[in-house]
Write an enzyme that holds these catalytic residues in place. Structure first.
Site, short mmCIF file in Angstrom:
data_model
loop_
_atom_site.label_atom_id
_atom_site.label_comp_id
_atom_site.label_asym_id
_atom_site.label_seq_id
_atom_site.Cartn_x
_atom_site.Cartn_y
_atom_site.Cartn_z
N ALA A 127 0.82 -1.21 0.00
CA ALA A 127 0.00 0.00 0.00
C ALA A 127 0.86 1.27 0.00
O ALA A 127 0.35 2.36 0.11
CB ALA A 127 -0.94 -0.01 1.20
N ASP B 233 12.52 5.85 3.43
CA ASP B 233 11.63 4.98 4.19
C ASP B 233 12.28 4.49 5.48
O ASP B 233 11.67 4.52 6.56
CB ASP B 233 11.21 3.76 3.35
CG ASP B 233 10.54 4.18 2.07
OD1 ASP B 233 10.17 5.36 1.95
OD2 ASP B 233 10.39 3.33 1.17
C1 GLA Z 1 9.89 4.09 -2.30
C2 GLA Z 1 11.37 4.06 -1.95
C3 GLA Z 1 11.82 5.40 -1.34
C4 GLA Z 1 11.40 6.57 -2.20
C5 GLA Z 1 9.91 6.45 -2.59
C6 GLA Z 1 9.51 7.50 -3.59
O1 GLA Z 1 9.12 4.19 -1.15
O2 GLA Z 1 11.65 3.03 -1.05
O3 GLA Z 1 13.22 5.38 -1.15
O4 GLA Z 1 12.21 6.69 -3.33
O5 GLA Z 1 9.60 5.19 -3.15
O6 GLA Z 1 9.62 8.77 -3.04
#
Ligand code: GLA
Length: 390
Positions: free
Chosen positions: A128, A177
């Site tokens: 999600a 993240d």
């Molecule tokens: C995923 C990646 C992150 C980031 C986002 C887009 O969640 O794990 O490092 O690049 O996409 O912002």
């Protein structure tokens, strides 16, 4: 820290499962998923991001073993995993790889990791776009750090969790993240500079406004291949500029004028991708000022602009995400909305006036079902602390 009743019962189910499977008391860690307010796909371009940890998390219970066996049980999956620290290889089950990748990174850094037992589970919806994988990696790094007394600082754990995903799982993700999961702080967003890794906590207790996540229920299956391709396109743009400006090391250093001059004539698609990134970085800086000044309406307008860029220029949206953003546009109770995360599915993030949430959900659910023939799921995001011991 345990936040809600739901968290408490999840954590106790995991502890019970641990005790009945392994017969001793575990150490337990909570590691949250994340939302991102603004700054999408900018992290791997050395730009800025504005994420926060949320009230959905992975809980991991661990204890040491005397031998070199790694034994892992996922609360929601039938098949347990058994491996050995002396030979860490990826598993056909796939899910253990997020844990094993971290073990491998710790070993590569010369840290002694012995055998361990592990039970984990969580309530971060998979696919999600709330980074359940980063939460699992951070939970593992934090747990093993505690368990084996490795004395690693949080940033080192973040970096090795990201590296585990890059090298073991094979997604070339940026650092956002893992950083958000580890460093989250209740009621604050993190303004992170992905180049210097300098960060500051910006208060996000906007009175009467909630973060509402509308889940398309589309699993982002294209995500990893398209994601890695976007990364390459951005790098191609940097190379075109570098031929004239060797000091430009990433799109962070690129200006709109450089893109016009060196990238647009050479490659229209690469130009389009790079333009989105350069604009998004500028947008995030302006949006941080909005937040400082308490101008949430201006902030929200920038979220809509980000969606436009992600959909039309960066092309990581999908019809379902576009529908949901379009659907709430024009609703005066919705301050801002956009797709969130890597894209091709997952959620939109919406800032919504609290008193209007029920009505919004009551309208969006049937509208989405009619238009897309899919069920809409709704989560109310609360900003919580990052990875910690229970
Ligand atoms: C995923 C990646 C992150 C980031 C986002 C887009 O969640 O794990 O490092 O690049 O996409 O912002």
């Amino acid at each position: 820290m345990i936040a809600t009743q739901q968290d408490r019962s999840l954590a106790s189910r995991i502890i019970e499962k641990f005790k009945s499977s392994y017969g001793n008391d575990p150490l337990v860690v909570r590691s949250p998923g994340r939302v991102n307010l603004l700054g999408e796909h900018t992290d791997y371009n050395n730009g800025f991001v504005l994420p926060a940890a949320i009230n959905k998390a992975i809980y991991m219970a661990v204890s040491r073993r005397e031998d070199t066996v790694i034994s892992i049980i996922s609360l929601d999956l039938d098949q347990p995993y058994t491996g050995d620290t002396r030979q860490v290889v990826s598993s056909p089950l796939h899910w253990p790889d997020y844990i094993l990748g971290v073990v491998q990174q710790l070993q590569a850094l010369g840290h002694p990791v012995g055998g361990f037992n592990c039970v984990f589970g969580g309530d971060i919806p998979l696919g999600a776009g709330m980074s359940s994988s980063a939460a699992l990696e951070c939970a593992t790094a934090f747990s093993l750090n505690e368990l084996f007394g490795l004395k690693l600082d949080p940033l080192t754990m973040v970096k090795l969790a990201q590296k585990a995903e890059n090298q073991f799982v094979g997604v070339q993700c940026g650092i956002m993240d893992q950083f958000a999961s580890m460093f989250g702080r209740r009621n604050h967003v993190i303004r992170l500079d992905c180049q210097s890794l300098a960060y500051e906590y910006v208060p996000f207790n906007t009175e009467g406004i909630r973060i509402v996540l509308l889940d398309t229920n589309v699993k982002h299956s294209l995500a990893s291949s398209e994601y890695n391709m976007r990364r390459q396109q951005c790098e191609a743009g940097v190379r075109l500029i570098q031929a004239h400006h060797p000091e430009v090391k990433s799109l962070r250093d690129a200006t709109p004028a450089m893109l016009e001059e060196y990238v647009a004539p050479a490659n229209a698609l690469v130009y389009q991708r790079c333009r989105y990134i350069v604009e998004e970085n500028l947008r995030l800086l302006a949006a941080s000022d909005d937040l400082q000044q308490g101008d949430i309406a201006a902030f929200g307008r920038r979220m809509f602009a980000t969606h436009e860029g992600l959909s039309k220029l960066y092309e990581v949206s999908c019809p379902e995400l576009d529908f949901l953003v379009e659907h709430v546009k024009g609703n005066p109770a919705v301050i801002g909305a956009r797709m969130m995360g890597g894209g091709f599915g997952g959620c939109t993030i919406n800032l919504v006036k609290e008193e209007a949430i029920d009505e919004l959900v009551a309208k969006a659910t049937p509208a989405y079902a009619r238009a897309m023939n899919k069920e809409l799921k709704v989560y109310i995001g609360q900003i919580e602390n990052g990875t910690s011991l229970l």
